[in-house]
Enzyme design. Sequence first.
Site, mmCIF file in Angstrom:
data_model
loop_
_atom_site.group_PDB
_atom_site.id
_atom_site.type_symbol
_atom_site.label_atom_id
_atom_site.label_comp_id
_atom_site.label_asym_id
_atom_site.label_seq_id
_atom_site.Cartn_x
_atom_site.Cartn_y
_atom_site.Cartn_z
ATOM 1 N N HIS A 1 31.467 2.038 19.982
ATOM 2 C CA HIS A 1 30.829 1.481 18.782
ATOM 3 C C HIS A 1 30.635 -0.024 18.918
ATOM 4 O O HIS A 1 29.544 -0.549 18.647
ATOM 5 C CB HIS A 1 31.690 1.796 17.558
ATOM 6 C CG HIS A 1 31.093 1.340 16.259
ATOM 7 N ND1 HIS A 1 30.429 2.193 15.409
ATOM 8 C CD2 HIS A 1 31.061 0.115 15.662
ATOM 9 C CE1 HIS A 1 30.010 1.517 14.350
ATOM 10 N NE2 HIS A 1 30.393 0.255 14.482
ATOM 11 N N GLU A 2 31.686 -0.720 19.347
ATOM 12 C CA GLU A 2 31.591 -2.177 19.455
ATOM 13 C C GLU A 2 30.663 -2.596 20.590
ATOM 14 O O GLU A 2 29.934 -3.592 20.477
ATOM 15 C CB GLU A 2 32.982 -2.782 19.647
ATOM 16 C CG GLU A 2 33.989 -2.456 18.554
ATOM 17 C CD GLU A 2 33.485 -2.770 17.149
ATOM 18 O OE1 GLU A 2 32.647 -3.692 17.008
ATOM 19 O OE2 GLU A 2 33.903 -2.074 16.207
ATOM 20 N N HIS B 1 27.097 -2.709 19.542
ATOM 21 C CA HIS B 1 26.690 -3.900 18.793
ATOM 22 C C HIS B 1 26.111 -4.986 19.699
ATOM 23 O O HIS B 1 25.445 -5.900 19.203
ATOM 24 C CB HIS B 1 27.872 -4.460 18.007
ATOM 25 C CG HIS B 1 28.119 -3.752 16.709
ATOM 26 N ND1 HIS B 1 27.128 -3.508 15.785
ATOM 27 C CD2 HIS B 1 29.260 -3.221 16.183
ATOM 28 C CE1 HIS B 1 27.642 -2.889 14.741
ATOM 29 N NE2 HIS B 1 28.931 -2.682 14.956
ATOM 30 N N GLU C 1 25.142 -1.426 11.693
ATOM 31 C CA GLU C 1 26.206 -0.427 11.660
ATOM 32 C C GLU C 1 25.691 1.011 11.807
ATOM 33 O O GLU C 1 26.340 1.851 12.424
ATOM 34 C CB GLU C 1 27.013 -0.570 10.372
ATOM 35 C CG GLU C 1 27.716 -1.914 10.218
ATOM 36 C CD GLU C 1 28.693 -2.221 11.359
ATOM 37 O OE1 GLU C 1 28.974 -1.325 12.167
ATOM 38 O OE2 GLU C 1 29.160 -3.365 11.417
#
Length: 826
Positions: free
Chosen positions: A483-484, A487, A506
Amino acid sequence: MEQDLTKDDLPLMANTSHMLVRHYVLDLDVDFKSHAIGGSIVLFFESSSRCRKGDTEQTERTSYSQLDETCHVQAPEACSIPVLGASACSTKSGCNDFADCGKGENDTFDKNGNHGNKEQASGISSSKNDCDIEIHGTEDFLLVLDCCDLSVLNVEEVDVTAVPGTEKFTRSAKLTDATEDPKDLRNQIVRELVKLPVDHWREQHHYYRRCSQAPACGELLFVAGTWSLEIRKAGVQLPTDFPHAIRIWYKTKSEGRSLSWTTDQTDRPCVYTVGSPINNRALFPCQEPPVAMSTWQATVRADASVFVLMSGENAAEPIESTEGVLNWFYYVTMPMPASTFTIAVGHWTEIKKETCTTDVQRNYEFFPLFSKVDVRLFEQPCGHHPYPCRFQDTTAVSQVVIPYRVFAPLCLQKTCEEVLLQLIPQCLSAAHSVLGTHPFSRLDVLVVPSNFSSLGMASPHIIFLSQSILLGGSHLCGTRLCHEIAHSWFGLAIGARDWTEEWLSEGFATHLEDAFWSAAQQLTVDEAKEQQDLKALLRWQRLRDEVQNSEEDLQVLRPHKENTGKVNESGSSVIKYGLNAEKMFMQVHYLKGYFLLRSLTEKIGEAAYFAFLRKFVWTFHGQLIFSQDFLHLLLEDIPELKGYGLSVEEIFQKWLDCSGIPKPLLEEREAWQECRLAQQVDEEVVKWIQVNRRVRKSSKRKRRCEEATFLKLLPDQLVLLLECLLEKKTLCSKMLECLQKTYHLREQDAEVRHRWCELVIKHKYTAGYDDIEYFLKEDQAMGVYLYGELMVNEDAKQQDLARRSFAAVRDQMDVSSAKVVAEMLF
């Protein structure tokens, strides 16, 4: 500035329509004794006429025959700049002595510790509702910066003409007449410096640093308000005439909301940026609006016993500043909003592998090699403001795994070696297989203290992870890491032009998290679909619960709707609900955004969707976008979507501009409930209900958990199982004991243990109260909800447990989390 400001709205005060910061030079000292970071920041501006041209077209660059291309970006020479004293700022770098600038008896300090003088106080309106100062007539131009919880000591104009070599910037062909006005000369130097060609970035950063060390040539008048720092120069009425290089001397406050002064897992002091709703305005004065994209370089001095990590393209090598003090230097060349700047200072230990390997397998069944269309993209120019872009670097394009480092307190070394170090190359490789070129050249991963209020936070070149993701196997750690990493593309390389459109960051990261994790695990297409359908079911249930228990206004992904992106004439604006405490713990932007992207993907197929997404990344990297930028390009590139009746307006109406669960989503949920992994859980639930019934009917003497055969469940299946059991009215203590022993729930990841704690609370299972107390202490990023559950049961023991646990961690707890919990308990 006509704004309907409420206590929940976050104002962005900077007048970016008049002037834009193009580069920051920070020179700071970290003082753990006083819990303050102090020093100076120099801001280099571009006035509005140049800003508009620079942002909308690839402007023609001036050729400088005398530019020295042998110049390298390196750590600046050590210089002893006193941290917090405004009266002793004479330094080796040539900064003028503030003792010569004092106003004697006119000097004042307001109640917030901001330095000012009587002339300022009477000459500048500090109205919180009107920062759009007229710039005509006899009114002085007012520069407004975003600033909060800072003690501003002095503001001064920097004499860049004092720097040897800057005279070359006045020999541009555009200068028809050599001016003798020093003010014009100084501004001209900065104008030419900020627009140097991209292949001269080293020269540019060299002169930024040298100019930041130049002496001052006069004080500027300023007033620090609740949300802003207002600066003016007497007699200057236009932004083009306002000083284009200014230095601000300041120090942070211990209560400032941009930083967390705390202790790590070994009880040693540390400080780090916490991803506060107010972003970095309590760390340094800046322009917060996303449109203010800038580069930066920073020199940070700290005790030799600590390690300084920061958003930076270079892995800083410290040099000795003074005895016992080390000098750390970082820089970035990719313009980004000031909110993405991150720093962490503490007794971090670098965790290294004993043997290093770069042999990372890639699953080309799930994500095939780039198509010819992808290859043609590499031949097209980038659409962003010029900077040294990795998407145009053939070496970077083919770099599957970028260099990475892992840092953590020493006590977590073994866990990081066993879990985190193994996962990073797999997840980086998976991300590259899906989206291609990594936007950033390197990555640091830091396990932050237990008071961190999230499971992870991504910034340029650095990711913060909660310790909660390290326990219970690799699943939670891997998914959060994916997930990170996502980004890097969505949230950093491509940002939302209006911060209220959080789903653009997000929602994309949540959707990509599944794709990256499937590729990292080397799953087949069928295995990936099964796991992703199960994840969709869990997210559906979470979205359903959140919609039922939150305000409707907070469920809208575009709260400004048709006014999204609109700003005041000066460039100031408001983040709707930006300070709302409840919103900080909501996931609606993650979940509704994820389901929109999942719905689109299912209509056109994963191959077509991810091929388009690579094109979108190539088109918009290094830029800010609105929702319609993505949707217009998608519908244009894949016209068959219009066959489903989709249009930008229809998607706005049904997904982004409405509260509640989108109607199209209600029609899709049944498919996830019927997936094989969910069906297995349903069968296990039936078995446990039967066990509970038999145990309840047994006499106390014979009461025992009968032997039963249970499946070995995946972590997400365990979460679903516990959520299903939470819906049952009564579960006896013996059955809960058997449940814990069967699945070793105390050893599972934090998502599973959180559901276990919910079961313990609901059924008042006293043998599990220690598990709750441990969770509230060690998993603070996820524990806020449990405090509410402990209080709502109105059980004396549970309420005492909540208050006792809160008292033990309150002083170290994240400020926003502590406020929410305190409202629950008292």
